[in-house]
Design a protein around this motif. Sequence first.
Motif, PDB file in Angstrom:
ATOM      1  N   GLU A 183      10.415   1.310   2.971  1.00 50.86           N
ATOM      2  CA  GLU A 183      11.633   1.174   3.759  1.00 50.86           C
ATOM      3  C   GLU A 183      12.804   0.852   2.840  1.00 50.86           C
ATOM      4  O   GLU A 183      12.621   0.488   1.670  1.00 50.86           O
ATOM      5  CB  GLU A 183      11.458   0.063   4.798  1.00 50.86           C
ATOM      6  CG  GLU A 183      10.363   0.331   5.819  1.00 50.86           C
ATOM      7  CD  GLU A 183      10.208  -0.806   6.808  1.00 50.86           C
ATOM      8  OE1 GLU A 183      10.848  -1.857   6.593  1.00 50.86           O
ATOM      9  OE2 GLU A 183       9.446  -0.647   7.778  1.00 50.86           O
ATOM     10  N   SER A 184      13.998   0.960   3.379  1.00 46.77           N
ATOM     11  CA  SER A 184      15.187   0.759   2.554  1.00 46.77           C
ATOM     12  C   SER A 184      15.368  -0.696   2.131  1.00 46.77           C
ATOM     13  O   SER A 184      16.058  -0.978   1.147  1.00 46.77           O
ATOM     14  CB  SER A 184      16.437   1.228   3.312  1.00 46.77           C
ATOM     15  OG  SER A 184      16.572   0.508   4.524  1.00 46.77           O
ATOM     16  N   SER A 188       6.553  -1.591  -0.837  1.00 45.57           N
ATOM     17  CA  SER A 188       5.454  -1.074  -0.034  1.00 45.57           C
ATOM     18  C   SER A 188       4.188  -1.103  -0.877  1.00 45.57           C
ATOM     19  O   SER A 188       4.246  -1.231  -2.106  1.00 45.57           O
ATOM     20  CB  SER A 188       5.748   0.360   0.413  1.00 45.57           C
ATOM     21  OG  SER A 188       5.674   1.244  -0.692  1.00 45.57           O
TER      22      SER A 188
END
Length: 343
Positions: A183-184, A188
């Motif tokens: 995600e921004s 991860s």
Amino acid sequence: MSGRLVPVLQTGAFIVLALVLCSLIFLSVGLSATGTLSAIIDGAFFRPNALNHILRWGLPLLITAVGVIISFRAGYFNIGAQGQFYLGAICAAFAAEWLRGSPALVAVPICLLAGMAGGALWALWPALLRVKAGADEVITTMMGNFIAAQFLVHVTSGPLKDPAGSGQQASSRPIDAAWRISESTGSSPIIIAIAALVVVFGWWLVNRTSFGILSGLAGRNPVMVTWQGAKVQRIAISAFLLSGALAGLAGSVELMGPNGRLASGFLPDHGFTAILIALVAGMSVIAATLVALFFGALTSSGLWLPIMTGLPSAAIDIIHASIALFITAKAGALRGLLSWFRR
């Protein structure tokens, strides 16, 4: 005292001295030294979801720093990590455009490999100039950073320009959502796995292979290595290529992960911070892991300070610069004190 513990204490002392210098600077401009440092620490380590933010900024820095360590240990001062980072992201962005509509299991590995290839190629020409013409790699790689930055502006406002963009910043089209590896706002498991593989590979390369041993010797005494029959030019080119490939990998990770698109001028200090991490870590891959996370925390704090405390994010830049000052100057008096303590 263990010989391995002394460099750790020395580096810790340099960081403490850097923080003392920063406190004096903060006081000189009317800021509370303790309040500023406390806000930086809170933003780095105690803000909500702090670990995720530390990993988001620290892991790409770690990937690039391992490459810097490989080239520096071989005696070649590749200062072009920023340009190689940019070329990696650019090549990955071109690959993403060509592969639009492909399944993620095909597109993501190809984009990451394209980033590595781009970074390696951008490190190749300074390597060839160094071994064939004796050109100073500090100058050539530094100039490569400026060329790469301009090339990034060109591709984001030309071949890769997002036709639906607002015009406020030149950028490419967003990466396909199915291809994003994070995600921004954070990291991860995929990015953590990539960084872990890079650390294991870097440690194995510099400590358990003939290339790592020979490159370390070449960095200290290239004439002796030549007398032993080693090909110094081959070592140099290999070190540059590996360093550039890892910087390019970090660029493609940024593109496929938190950034999600190519933008002109993004992360302009990434490569230089990675160089600082390598220096602070004493060219140790394992130590670079901890140092990169520390600098990732500082970067995260820099984004937190203006929002929550009103402090300028330049406070983090001052800390970076102060640490660089003491690490590179090596603070002779303090080093002598540590040598006396060891005796």
